[in-house]
Structure formats: C-alpha cells, structure tokens
Design a protein around this motif. Sequence first.
Motif, PDB file in Angstrom:
ATOM      1  N   ALA A  55     100.276 -43.267  29.805  1.00 25.23           N
ATOM      2  CA  ALA A  55      99.133 -44.172  29.642  1.00 25.23           C
ATOM      3  C   ALA A  55      97.997 -43.458  28.918  1.00 25.23           C
ATOM      4  O   ALA A  55      97.329 -44.047  28.058  1.00 25.23           O
ATOM      5  CB  ALA A  55      98.671 -44.665  31.003  1.00 25.23           C
ATOM      6  N   GLU A  56      97.784 -42.192  29.227  1.00 25.22           N
ATOM      7  CA  GLU A  56      96.729 -41.435  28.545  1.00 25.22           C
ATOM      8  C   GLU A  56      97.058 -41.235  27.073  1.00 25.22           C
ATOM      9  O   GLU A  56      96.186 -41.364  26.212  1.00 25.22           O
ATOM     10  CB  GLU A  56      96.554 -40.082  29.232  1.00 25.22           C
ATOM     11  N   ASP A  58      98.915 -43.244  25.215  1.00 27.06           N
ATOM     12  CA  ASP A  58      98.716 -44.546  24.574  1.00 27.06           C
ATOM     13  C   ASP A  58      97.237 -44.814  24.321  1.00 27.06           C
ATOM     14  O   ASP A  58      96.859 -45.326  23.262  1.00 27.06           O
ATOM     15  CB  ASP A  58      99.307 -45.668  25.426  1.00 27.06           C
ATOM     16  N   ALA A  59      96.402 -44.479  25.306  1.00 25.06           N
ATOM     17  CA  ALA A  59      94.969 -44.693  25.141  1.00 25.06           C
ATOM     18  C   ALA A  59      94.421 -43.831  24.013  1.00 25.06           C
ATOM     19  O   ALA A  59      93.571 -44.279  23.233  1.00 25.06           O
ATOM     20  CB  ALA A  59      94.241 -44.387  26.444  1.00 25.06           C
ATOM     21  N   THR A  62      95.586 -45.395  20.582  1.00 25.90           N
ATOM     22  CA  THR A  62      95.115 -46.716  20.173  1.00 25.90           C
ATOM     23  C   THR A  62      93.609 -46.894  20.228  1.00 25.90           C
ATOM     24  O   THR A  62      93.069 -47.689  19.467  1.00 25.90           O
ATOM     25  CB  THR A  62      95.760 -47.806  21.048  1.00 25.90           C
ATOM     26  N   GLY A  63      92.917 -46.198  21.127  1.00 27.76           N
ATOM     27  CA  GLY A  63      91.498 -46.494  21.296  1.00 27.76           C
ATOM     28  C   GLY A  63      90.587 -45.333  20.960  1.00 27.76           C
ATOM     29  O   GLY A  63      90.894 -44.181  21.222  1.00 27.76           O
ATOM     30  N   ALA A  66      88.806 -43.583  24.287  1.00 28.25           N
ATOM     31  CA  ALA A  66      89.474 -42.480  24.980  1.00 28.25           C
ATOM     32  C   ALA A  66      89.256 -41.172  24.232  1.00 28.25           C
ATOM     33  O   ALA A  66      89.052 -40.121  24.852  1.00 28.25           O
ATOM     34  CB  ALA A  66      90.965 -42.767  25.124  1.00 28.25           C
TER      35      ALA A  66
END
Length: 91
Positions: A55-56, A58-59, A62-63, A66
């Motif tokens: 999850a980290e 992916d963050a 994409t963002g 983060a």
Amino acid sequence: MKLLVAVLVVFVAMFQYRLWVGEGSIADVVRLEREIARQEADNERLRERNKQLAAEVDALKTGDDAIEERARSDMGMIKEGETFFMIIDDQ
C-alpha cells in the motif's frame, strides 16, 4: 510355537517403540503441529506487513501527497516559501 510367539512379541515391541518414541511418534507429531502453528502465525504477520508495504509503494507511485510526506518526515525538507521552526527542549 514358542519361537513364533517370541518373534511376534519382538515385532509388537518394535512397532510400539516407534509409535511412542521413534520418528513419526505421537510426541513427534505433536511437536510438528506446534511448529506448524507457530510458522502459520509468523506467515500471517509477514503477510500483513507485506500488505502495508504494498500500500505504501502504491501511494508513492500514484500520489504526490505520499512523496511530500516522506520528504518532510524522512529528509526534513520544506516547501518553497515556508518557514521552518525548530523547537528544542531544555533537557
């Protein structure tokens, strides 16, 4: 006949020894079951950690939020136009 009985008694004793003490015995099976339960608990803990790391990742992919958070907390970076205040304890 006595020889046959003696041979049978020896075979039964060998099988009983293996059942209670030898490899594959009841005690060995119980030990292996405990080890399996411990390993499954470790695997579950590692699965949860892997989910958090994924999850980290992916963050971070994409963002921008983060990435900005990481830069601020890990590297101490600030944005342009911001003022940095460091508060130091008296200790």
